[in-house]
Design a protein around this motif. Structure first.
Motif, PDB file in Angstrom:
ATOM      1  N   ALA A   1      37.801  42.718  46.249  1.00 15.85           N
ATOM      2  CA  ALA A   1      37.274  43.858  45.500  1.00 15.85           C
ATOM      3  C   ALA A   1      35.961  44.349  46.094  1.00 15.85           C
ATOM      4  O   ALA A   1      35.733  45.553  46.227  1.00 15.85           O
ATOM      5  CB  ALA A   1      37.083  43.477  44.035  1.00 15.85           C
TER       6      ALA A   1
ATOM      7  N   ILE B   1      34.564  38.475  36.700  1.00 16.65           N
ATOM      8  CA  ILE B   1      36.028  38.427  36.662  1.00 16.65           C
ATOM      9  C   ILE B   1      36.504  37.364  35.678  1.00 16.65           C
ATOM     10  O   ILE B   1      37.371  37.615  34.829  1.00 16.65           O
ATOM     11  CB  ILE B   1      36.588  38.155  38.069  1.00 16.65           C
TER      12      ILE B   1
ATOM     13  N   ALA C   1      38.309  43.561  38.506  1.00 18.96           N
ATOM     14  CA  ALA C   1      38.428  43.857  39.937  1.00 18.96           C
ATOM     15  C   ALA C   1      38.314  45.353  40.203  1.00 18.96           C
ATOM     16  O   ALA C   1      37.673  45.781  41.174  1.00 18.96           O
ATOM     17  CB  ALA C   1      39.751  43.324  40.474  1.00 18.96           C
TER      18      ALA C   1
ATOM     19  N   VAL D   1      39.749  37.257  44.704  1.00 20.04           N
ATOM     20  CA  VAL D   1      39.791  38.552  44.015  1.00 20.04           C
ATOM     21  C   VAL D   1      38.449  39.264  44.160  1.00 20.04           C
ATOM     22  O   VAL D   1      38.388  40.462  44.468  1.00 20.04           O
ATOM     23  CB  VAL D   1      40.144  38.366  42.528  1.00 20.04           C
TER      24      VAL D   1
END
Length: 231
Positions: free
Chosen positions: A32, A69, A148, A28
């Motif tokens: 991102a 995150i 994100a 992720v």
């Protein structure tokens, strides 16, 4: 077959949840950052303005993004203890994210608004007395999405302000646990996360949710305002 989706009889053990979250946060964060408007270099090929007020060396920014995150996901999860609280705060933060995504493509804004709209619909059934609950699956996913989006648009530094209520809820738990261990059993708050202290003082769940939503709205608008000033 639900039994095949479980590990043991009580789901995923607590000691495995955090490592799994970090593992899932790796791709992720990579995606991102790769799509973010900042010069990454190395494996992360992107261009445009840098991540505001943050170092843009990949070796430093990437682990920072991973931690952000996981921290955001758990902060949303911790806040999900009162009917409608986490859902409403998440809807506010995601709606404010549309204001933050000033130069984002329409598709990215559509994703943020879709999530915010889905949460508003969810609140119809999640408000007190709740008939539907978010659970870990929902709260962790929302936290991942929120972090994100902030990373992708180069506003990671504003994430604590955007999600200030989530941050304060998490800090209340950290302070409580640290002080409890250091003082031999004494407490700073009556209960944590902090919304339980208000509930213990006699506040109704609706009053807590509305008050925290108001605080979340103020912090989200402040983050949106700062983003427009520095962009």
């Amino acid at each position: 077959d639900q039994s095949k989706l479980r590990i043991g009889s009580r789901g995923i053990p607590a000691r495995l949840k955090l490592p799994i979250q970090f593992i899932l946060a790796l791709p992720v964060a990579y995606i991102a950052l790769a799509a973010s408007p900042q010069p990454c270099g190395g494996l992360l090929m992107c261009d445009g303005p840098h991540q505001y007020m943050l170092p843009f060396e990949p070796w430093l920014l990437f682990p920072l993004a991973v931690v952000a995150i996981v921290a955001t996901a758990n902060a949303v999860n911790i806040t999900d203890g009162i009917d409608g609280l986490a859902g409403g705060l998440s809807a506010i933060a995601l709606a404010a994210m549309v204001l933050l995504l000033r130069g984002a493509p329409a598709g990215e804004k559509a994703v943020a608004m879709t999530l915010a709209g889905a949460l508003v619909a969810f609140l119809v059934f999640n408000r007190h007395p709740a008939r539907v609950f978010m659970g870990d699956t929902g709260s962790l996913a929302i936290g991942y999405a929120l972090a994100a989006m902030a990373i992708q648009q180069g506003f990671l530094v504003l994430l604590p302000l955007l999600a200030l209520v989530f941050v304060l809820e998490t800090l209340s738990v950290i302070i409580q646990v640290a002080y409890f261990k250091a003082s031999g059993g004494r407490r700073v708050f009556k209960m944590t996360p902090i919304h339980y202290t208000f509930h213990h003082e006699g506040w109704s769940e609706n009053r807590i949710a509305l008050s925290f939503w108001g605080a979340g709205l103020v912090s989200a608008l402040a983050a949106a305002g700062v983003a427009r000033l520095i962009s």
